[in-house]
Design a protein around this motif. Structure first.
Motif, PDB file in Angstrom:
ATOM      1  N   ALA A  82      16.725  35.390  15.985  1.00  0.00           N
ATOM      2  CA  ALA A  82      17.919  35.013  16.735  1.00  0.00           C
ATOM      3  C   ALA A  82      17.543  34.654  18.170  1.00  0.00           C
ATOM      4  N   LEU A  83      18.547  34.326  18.964  1.00  0.00           N
ATOM      5  CA  LEU A  83      18.348  33.860  20.337  1.00  0.00           C
ATOM      6  C   LEU A  83      18.905  34.852  21.358  1.00  0.00           C
ATOM      7  N   ILE A  85      21.219  35.080  23.492  1.00  0.00           N
ATOM      8  CA  ILE A  85      22.503  34.510  23.900  1.00  0.00           C
ATOM      9  C   ILE A  85      23.607  35.522  23.611  1.00  0.00           C
ATOM     10  N   GLN A  86      24.531  35.684  24.541  1.00  0.00           N
ATOM     11  CA  GLN A  86      25.675  36.563  24.322  1.00  0.00           C
ATOM     12  C   GLN A  86      26.716  35.832  23.489  1.00  0.00           C
ATOM     13  N   GLU A  87      27.030  36.371  22.325  1.00  0.00           N
ATOM     14  CA  GLU A  87      27.963  35.680  21.440  1.00  0.00           C
ATOM     15  C   GLU A  87      29.374  35.665  22.015  1.00  0.00           C
ATOM     16  N   GLY A  88      30.039  34.509  21.850  1.00  0.00           N
ATOM     17  CA  GLY A  88      31.395  34.357  22.365  1.00  0.00           C
ATOM     18  C   GLY A  88      32.373  33.871  21.322  1.00  0.00           C
ATOM     19  N   THR A  89      32.134  34.193  20.048  1.00  0.00           N
ATOM     20  CA  THR A  89      32.995  33.678  18.978  1.00  0.00           C
ATOM     21  C   THR A  89      34.201  34.557  18.679  1.00  0.00           C
ATOM     22  N   ASN A  90      34.109  35.861  18.958  1.00  0.00           N
ATOM     23  CA  ASN A  90      35.164  36.830  18.620  1.00  0.00           C
ATOM     24  C   ASN A  90      35.390  36.953  17.115  1.00  0.00           C
ATOM     25  N   LEU A  91      34.392  36.594  16.323  1.00  0.00           N
ATOM     26  CA  LEU A  91      34.486  36.762  14.879  1.00  0.00           C
ATOM     27  C   LEU A  91      34.446  38.248  14.514  1.00  0.00           C
ATOM     28  N   GLU A  92      35.033  38.572  13.399  1.00  0.00           N
ATOM     29  CA  GLU A  92      35.028  39.960  12.930  1.00  0.00           C
ATOM     30  C   GLU A  92      33.607  40.463  12.709  1.00  0.00           C
ATOM     31  N   ILE A 100      22.285  39.101  22.173  1.00  0.00           N
ATOM     32  CA  ILE A 100      21.494  38.480  21.095  1.00  0.00           C
ATOM     33  C   ILE A 100      22.455  37.878  20.078  1.00  0.00           C
ATOM     34  N   MET A 101      22.154  36.658  19.627  1.00  0.00           N
ATOM     35  CA  MET A 101      23.054  35.966  18.713  1.00  0.00           C
ATOM     36  C   MET A 101      22.291  35.017  17.797  1.00  0.00           C
ATOM     37  N   HIS A 102      22.780  34.895  16.568  1.00  0.00           N
ATOM     38  CA  HIS A 102      22.278  33.858  15.666  1.00  0.00           C
ATOM     39  C   HIS A 102      23.004  32.560  15.995  1.00  0.00           C
ATOM     40  N   ALA A 103      22.583  31.937  17.091  1.00  0.00           N
ATOM     41  CA  ALA A 103      23.226  30.713  17.566  1.00  0.00           C
ATOM     42  C   ALA A 103      22.518  29.459  17.071  1.00  0.00           C
ATOM     43  N   CYS A 104      21.497  29.631  16.228  1.00  0.00           N
ATOM     44  CA  CYS A 104      20.779  28.471  15.694  1.00  0.00           C
ATOM     45  C   CYS A 104      20.849  28.421  14.176  1.00  0.00           C
ATOM     46  N   GLY A 105      21.631  29.337  13.586  1.00  0.00           N
ATOM     47  CA  GLY A 105      21.836  29.289  12.148  1.00  0.00           C
ATOM     48  C   GLY A 105      20.756  29.903  11.300  1.00  0.00           C
ATOM     49  N   HIS A 106      19.854  30.682  11.892  1.00  0.00           N
ATOM     50  CA  HIS A 106      18.787  31.268  11.090  1.00  0.00           C
ATOM     51  C   HIS A 106      19.320  32.309  10.107  1.00  0.00           C
ATOM     52  N   PRO A 362      27.612  22.918  19.333  1.00  0.00           N
ATOM     53  CA  PRO A 362      26.233  22.625  18.938  1.00  0.00           C
ATOM     54  C   PRO A 362      25.394  23.886  18.782  1.00  0.00           C
ATOM     55  N   LEU A 363      24.196  23.680  18.244  1.00  0.00           N
ATOM     56  CA  LEU A 363      23.225  24.768  18.154  1.00  0.00           C
ATOM     57  C   LEU A 363      22.942  25.328  19.538  1.00  0.00           C
ATOM     58  N   HIS A 364      22.678  26.623  19.595  1.00  0.00           N
ATOM     59  CA  HIS A 364      22.331  27.352  20.821  1.00  0.00           C
ATOM     60  C   HIS A 364      23.537  27.501  21.763  1.00  0.00           C
ATOM     61  N   HIS A 365      24.727  27.331  21.235  1.00  0.00           N
ATOM     62  CA  HIS A 365      25.947  27.513  22.028  1.00  0.00           C
ATOM     63  C   HIS A 365      26.521  28.895  21.709  1.00  0.00           C
ATOM     64  N   PRO A 366      27.056  29.620  22.703  1.00  0.00           N
ATOM     65  CA  PRO A 366      27.577  30.969  22.438  1.00  0.00           C
ATOM     66  C   PRO A 366      28.771  31.001  21.491  1.00  0.00           C
ATOM     67  N   GLN A 367      29.396  29.852  21.254  1.00  0.00           N
ATOM     68  CA  GLN A 367      30.520  29.794  20.325  1.00  0.00           C
ATOM     69  C   GLN A 367      30.181  29.007  19.049  1.00  0.00           C
ATOM     70  N   PHE A 368      28.911  28.874  18.782  1.00  0.00           N
ATOM     71  CA  PHE A 368      28.471  28.187  17.564  1.00  0.00           C
ATOM     72  C   PHE A 368      28.956  28.955  16.335  1.00  0.00           C
ATOM     73  N   GLU A 369      29.599  28.233  15.418  1.00  0.00           N
ATOM     74  CA  GLU A 369      30.068  28.806  14.166  1.00  0.00           C
ATOM     75  C   GLU A 369      29.670  27.897  13.015  1.00  0.00           C
ATOM     76  N   VAL A 370      29.661  28.460  11.810  1.00  0.00           N
ATOM     77  CA  VAL A 370      29.363  27.649  10.626  1.00  0.00           C
ATOM     78  C   VAL A 370      30.458  27.830   9.588  1.00  0.00           C
ATOM     79  N   ASP A 371      30.723  26.775   8.853  1.00  0.00           N
ATOM     80  CA  ASP A 371      31.583  26.853   7.684  1.00  0.00           C
ATOM     81  C   ASP A 371      30.732  27.430   6.560  1.00  0.00           C
TER      82      ASP A 371
END
Length: 394
Positions: A82-83, A85-92, A100-106, A362-371
């Motif tokens: 992971a990277l 980066i402080q995650e900013g998605t507010n996901l459950e 630390i955040m998986h902001a690159c989809g690993h 985009p990748l490496h963004h604190p609000q990066f999310e995936v479907d």
């Protein structure tokens, strides 16, 4: 076989989403993937694969033997780190690790690798070949692939497949690229040595900060006039260190940057090209200099035949309108390229964008999310491509 793979992957899909969310909630930085590696090893073992831990420091290998006498050994590589980066998605299931955040989809890559292993383990008797799964650490610092190779991860491997998420492609689709997929990424340090003096009398000193600025400007201008525009070069200075006080002329400045290129011939002459420009600027203004150019990872060059196989498998699985042939490479870097110095390989782009959203971060963004529906797409594409590869000459 495609129907069986799809059915198996569909049944596994809820479990795979659970796996992805667990990994996403517990991210670990490069070289520190201890819990992730242990989790991966557990899933692989429960699926009947032969597992090696501690490969490339914190990497994991899972091997699926099959029943064929075919010596072809396909490797599938996914990365785990992971990277910072402080995650900013507010996901459950957002990161529980501060900063630390998986902001690159690993987390998705690892899940696709595990899902592919779980599916292929259930059709191993009909596979027609052997598959080795490489779960790599430290991709984000471009060192994990070298660690894995050093520990023998590529021994007897015939070919390699990889995947990387791509938020600009909608989930349910993939992108393939023939030839250059990513850029070579090299590290650059430039030291400018002048002479200190009083800020009120700059003519009595040699101003290292001003000369450093001239060197940066000269490099950027020279790219547009001396480099082939059809063979792109990107030089970015990301950090400048220098100076002692506001009223003292700086005697030393350190410039740190990254240099990206796509073509090996271009890359080969960049160190001398940069040094000649810096030398000219410093000579003009009386400064001394030192250029330290460190080659990082080369460009990912996808093998034509394997990419064709990937495209064919994906089009069979999903129809041609869900498979894009990417017209342009990325100037990002991937240490997947280190494996390609040993065997041919191909990496595809897995679409993870939400179709209904105007903005997919985009990748490496604190609000990066995936479907997360993309996980099924990735597993079926990878598993069916692996099957088709193993069937060749089996």
């Amino acid at each position: 076989m495609l129907t069986r793979i799809k059915d198996l992957a569909t049944k596994l899909a809820p479990r795979l989403i659970e796996i992805r969310r667990h990994i996403h909630s517990h991210p670990e930085l490069s070289g520190q993937e201890y819990q992730t590696a242990a989790f991966v090893a557990g899933v692989l073992s429960s699926s009947g694969l032969h597992v090696q831990e501690g490969v490339g420091k914190t990497g994991v290998i899972g091997e699926l033997q099959g029943t064929s006498q075919n010596d072809r050994l396909l490797a599938i590589r996914t990365d785990m780190d992971a990277l910072p980066i402080q995650e900013g998605t507010n996901l459950e299931y957002a990161s529980r690790a501060d900063g630390i955040m998986h902001a690159c989809g690993h987390d998705v890559h690892t899940t696709v690798g595990l899902g592919t292993a779980m599916v292929l383990s259930q059709v191993a008797e009909e596979l027609g070949g052997k598959v080795r799964f490489l779960f790599q650490p430290a991709e984000e610092i471009a060192q994990g692939a070298s660690w894995m190779v050093k520990d023998g991860a590529m021994e007897n491997v015939s070919a390699l497949l990889g995947v990387h998420v791509f938020p600009s492609i909608p989930a349910g689709s993939i992108g393939v690229r023939y030839g250059a997929l990513t850029a070579a990424a090299d590290d650059l340090e430039i030291l400018i040595m002048g002479e200190s003096g009083h800020g009120a009398r700059p003519h009595e000193a040699i101003d290292a900060i001003w000369i450093a600025c001239q060197a940066i400007t000269a490099l950027q201008q020279a790219i547009s006039r001396t480099q082939n525009p059809l063979r792109p070069v990107v030089l970015s200075i990301g950090k400048i260190n220098g100076g002692r006080a506001p009223n003292i002329i700086a005697d030393k400045v350190q410039l740190l940057g990254t240099v990206r290129s796509l073509h090996p011939e271009t890359r080969a002459h960049l160190p001398n090209w940069i040094e000649n420009i810096v030398a000219s600027v410093c000579h003009t203004y009386g400064a001394k200099y030192q250029v330290n150019y460190r080659q990082g990872v080369p460009s990912v060059q996808n093998d034509y035949a394997l990419t064709q196989l990937l495209q064919s498998a994906a089009e069979e699985a999903w129809s041609s309108d869900r498979v894009q042939v990417l017209p342009e490479p990325s100037l990002g870097a991937e240490d997947f390229s280190m494996y390609l110095e040993h065997v041919p390989g191909s990496m595809f782009r897995l679409g993870v964008g939400y179709k209904e959203r105007i903005i997919n971060h985009p990748l490496h963004h604190p609000q990066f999310e995936v479907d997360e529906s993309a996980i099924l797409t990735g597993v079926v594409t990878m598993a069916y491509t692996a099957y088709k590869y193993c069937q060749q000459n089996s």
